[in-house]
Design a protein around this motif. Structure first.
Motif, PDB file in Angstrom:
ATOM      1  N   ILE A   1      -1.369  16.427 -13.368  1.00 16.96           N
ATOM      2  CA  ILE A   1      -1.964  15.197 -12.615  1.00 16.96           C
ATOM      3  C   ILE A   1      -1.529  15.261 -11.229  1.00 16.96           C
ATOM      4  N   THR A   2      -2.680  15.089 -10.351  1.00 14.44           N
ATOM      5  CA  THR A   2      -2.565  14.794  -9.114  1.00 14.44           C
ATOM      6  C   THR A   2      -2.713  13.394  -8.613  1.00 14.44           C
ATOM      7  N   PHE A   3      -1.721  12.631  -8.075  1.00 13.52           N
ATOM      8  CA  PHE A   3      -1.938  11.434  -7.622  1.00 13.52           C
ATOM      9  C   PHE A   3      -2.142  11.155  -6.004  1.00 13.52           C
ATOM     10  N   LEU A   4      -3.200  10.411  -5.620  1.00 15.57           N
ATOM     11  CA  LEU A   4      -3.466  10.013  -4.429  1.00 15.57           C
ATOM     12  C   LEU A   4      -2.979   8.419  -4.267  1.00 15.57           C
ATOM     13  N   GLY A   5      -1.756   8.425  -3.480  1.00 16.65           N
ATOM     14  CA  GLY A   5      -1.201   6.876  -3.448  1.00 16.65           C
ATOM     15  C   GLY A   5      -1.903   5.894  -2.624  1.00 16.65           C
ATOM     16  N   TRP A   6      -1.670   4.635  -2.953  1.00 19.10           N
ATOM     17  CA  TRP A   6      -1.864   3.683  -1.697  1.00 19.10           C
ATOM     18  C   TRP A   6      -1.425   4.033  -0.518  1.00 19.10           C
ATOM     19  N   GLU A   7      -0.342   4.505  -0.153  1.00 18.94           N
ATOM     20  CA  GLU A   7       0.232   4.674   1.050  1.00 18.94           C
ATOM     21  C   GLU A   7      -0.742   5.937   2.073  1.00 18.94           C
ATOM     22  N   VAL A   8      -1.434   6.835   1.177  1.00 13.10           N
ATOM     23  CA  VAL A   8      -1.991   7.778   1.759  1.00 13.10           C
ATOM     24  C   VAL A   8      -2.936   7.110   2.685  1.00 13.10           C
ATOM     25  N   ALA A   9      -4.018   6.213   1.996  1.00 14.82           N
ATOM     26  CA  ALA A   9      -5.130   6.020   2.804  1.00 14.82           C
ATOM     27  C   ALA A   9      -5.339   4.506   2.986  1.00 14.82           C
ATOM     28  N   ASN A  10      -4.437   3.729   2.903  1.00 15.57           N
ATOM     29  CA  ASN A  10      -4.436   2.056   3.372  1.00 15.57           C
ATOM     30  C   ASN A  10      -4.591   1.956   4.933  1.00 15.57           C
ATOM     31  N   ASN A  11      -4.359   2.729   5.666  1.00 11.37           N
ATOM     32  CA  ASN A  11      -4.683   2.666   7.246  1.00 11.37           C
ATOM     33  C   ASN A  11      -5.922   3.495   7.584  1.00 11.37           C
ATOM     34  N   ILE A  12      -6.700   4.015   6.606  1.00  9.77           N
ATOM     35  CA  ILE A  12      -7.795   4.963   7.092  1.00  9.77           C
ATOM     36  C   ILE A  12      -8.974   3.996   6.685  1.00  9.77           C
ATOM     37  N   LEU A  13      -9.574   3.374   7.400  1.00  2.30           N
ATOM     38  CA  LEU A  13     -10.724   2.746   7.388  1.00  2.30           C
ATOM     39  C   LEU A  13     -12.103   3.301   7.567  1.00  2.30           C
ATOM     40  N   THR A  14     -12.807   3.510   6.613  1.00  4.16           N
ATOM     41  CA  THR A  14     -14.258   4.084   6.580  1.00  4.16           C
ATOM     42  C   THR A  14     -15.216   3.332   6.246  1.00  4.16           C
ATOM     43  N   GLY A  15     -16.557   3.809   6.680  1.00  2.00           N
ATOM     44  CA  GLY A  15     -17.652   2.893   6.186  1.00  2.00           C
ATOM     45  C   GLY A  15     -18.020   2.110   7.443  1.00  2.00           C
ATOM     46  N   GLY A  16     -17.407   1.763   8.575  1.00  2.00           N
ATOM     47  CA  GLY A  16     -17.498   0.946   9.400  1.00  2.00           C
ATOM     48  C   GLY A  16     -18.667   1.193  10.497  1.00  2.00           C
ATOM     49  N   THR A  17     -18.989   2.523  10.298  1.00  2.00           N
ATOM     50  CA  THR A  17     -20.010   3.209  11.024  1.00  2.00           C
ATOM     51  C   THR A  17     -21.541   3.099  10.491  1.00  2.00           C
ATOM     52  N   LEU A  18     -21.553   2.487   9.534  1.00  2.00           N
ATOM     53  CA  LEU A  18     -22.903   2.272   8.504  1.00  2.00           C
ATOM     54  C   LEU A  18     -23.438   1.007   8.972  1.00  2.00           C
TER      55      LEU A  18
END
Length: 303
Positions: free
Chosen positions: A193-210
């Motif tokens: 199992i590979t986990f990507l946790g809350w802390e990895v992506a919390n500050n990376i905001l995407t979708g705002g350019t749509l």
């Protein structure tokens, strides 16, 4: 290179990051990176299947088998995006039309010719119930045996691993069922199992350019009051899983054994060189991951 087959679980629920992640998933299939075998919904609401079916049709991927945990009505929330997404589109399926997600997963695994990957961006109870499932009319094998035979790896957005592997995160800790399922999954899931946790992506905001007024991802972002972007937990995990290699995707891994406390949902991690679990740490600036996700979302934006 032959595309890798994937089973996908999602809490197609109140948050719009699942919608962005589903676009990344369909994009990856169009790039021949993966083949989507089926999708399981693990948070059940009135418009769950109808909105997901509408989205997949709009993205050019109709007919994906969808299963749902019909009992998963205990996660709360009333997302406007699901009702709005289902309205005015061409959805042909409802919750009642879909089998239990465990049966859909069992059938997918039983019919798989080669080992596949499981991608989970929601709650863990469907996967735990899959492990606990007995042999049936689909296969004489138990769920644990099917997973052992037919799954290569589980990629999972879950946990908060930033404080030396200890923390609390929604997908594990939301309610008693998710906490118990997370605990069981970490002990009994038989593959890596590979986990990507809350802390990895919390500050990376995407979708705002749509900016499109008709694009369903943009609409979901607006409905969530995230028109300037949303934390990228689910799309980053999906892109990592579709790439299939942590190092090439821009991460290093901490290897060991993960645990989830059944009562509190708190995750912990014991570092072990031969452990079956890993969580990822970014090796590139946040802008690298943001640009990768936004470029995909924009490339499939509807005018």
């Amino acid at each position: 290179m032959k595309p890798r087959t994937v089973l996908v679980g999602t809490d197609w629920w109140t948050d719009c990051d699942d919608v962005a992640a589903m676009r990344v998933l369909v994009w990856a299939e169009k790039q021949r990176m993966i083949d989507i075998m089926a999708i399981g919904i693990n948070a059940c609401m009135e418009y769950s299947v109808m909105s997901l079916d509408a989205f997949l049709q709009e993205e050019g991927r109709p007919g994906v088998p969808i299963g749902i945990d019909h009992k998963a009505t205990d996660f709360g929330g009333n997302p406007p995006y699901q009702k709005n997404m289902a309205a005015g589109t061409h959805s042909t399926r409802t919750n009642a039309d879909c089998e239990d997600a465990v049966r859909v997963y069992r059938r997918s695994l039983a019919h798989a010719q080669d080992k596949l990957d499981v991608v989970e961006i929601g709650y863990p109870q469907v996967l735990a119930n899959l492990l606990l499932s007995p042999g049936d009319d689909i296969s004489p094998l138990t769920g644990l045996e099917l997973v052992s035979c037919k799954v290569n790896k589980l990629w999972m957005m879950a946990g908060n691993w930033g404080d030396e592997g200890n923390g609390v995160e929604n997908n594990f800790a939301r309610n008693p069922r998710s906490r118990a399922a997370g605990s069981y999954l970490c002990v009994h899931w038989p593959t890596a199992i590979t986990f990507l946790g809350w802390e990895v992506a919390n500050n990376i905001l995407t979708g705002g350019t749509l900016t499109s007024s008709t694009d369903l991802v943009a609409q979901a972002m607006r409905d969530h009051n995230s028109s300037r972007g949303r934390s990228s937990w689910d799309p980053m995990l999906v892109l990592l899983a579709c790439q299939g290699d942590e190092t090439e995707a821009g991460y290093r891994t901490i290897t060991g054994t993960a645990r989830v406390d059944e009562q509190t949902g708190r995750n912990s991690f014991e570092i072990l060189p031969n452990g079956n679990h890993s969580y990822v740490i970014k090796t590139k600036p946040d802008e690298y991951y943001k640009a990768a996700i936004d470029n995909i979302l924009e490339s499939m934006q509807r005018a």
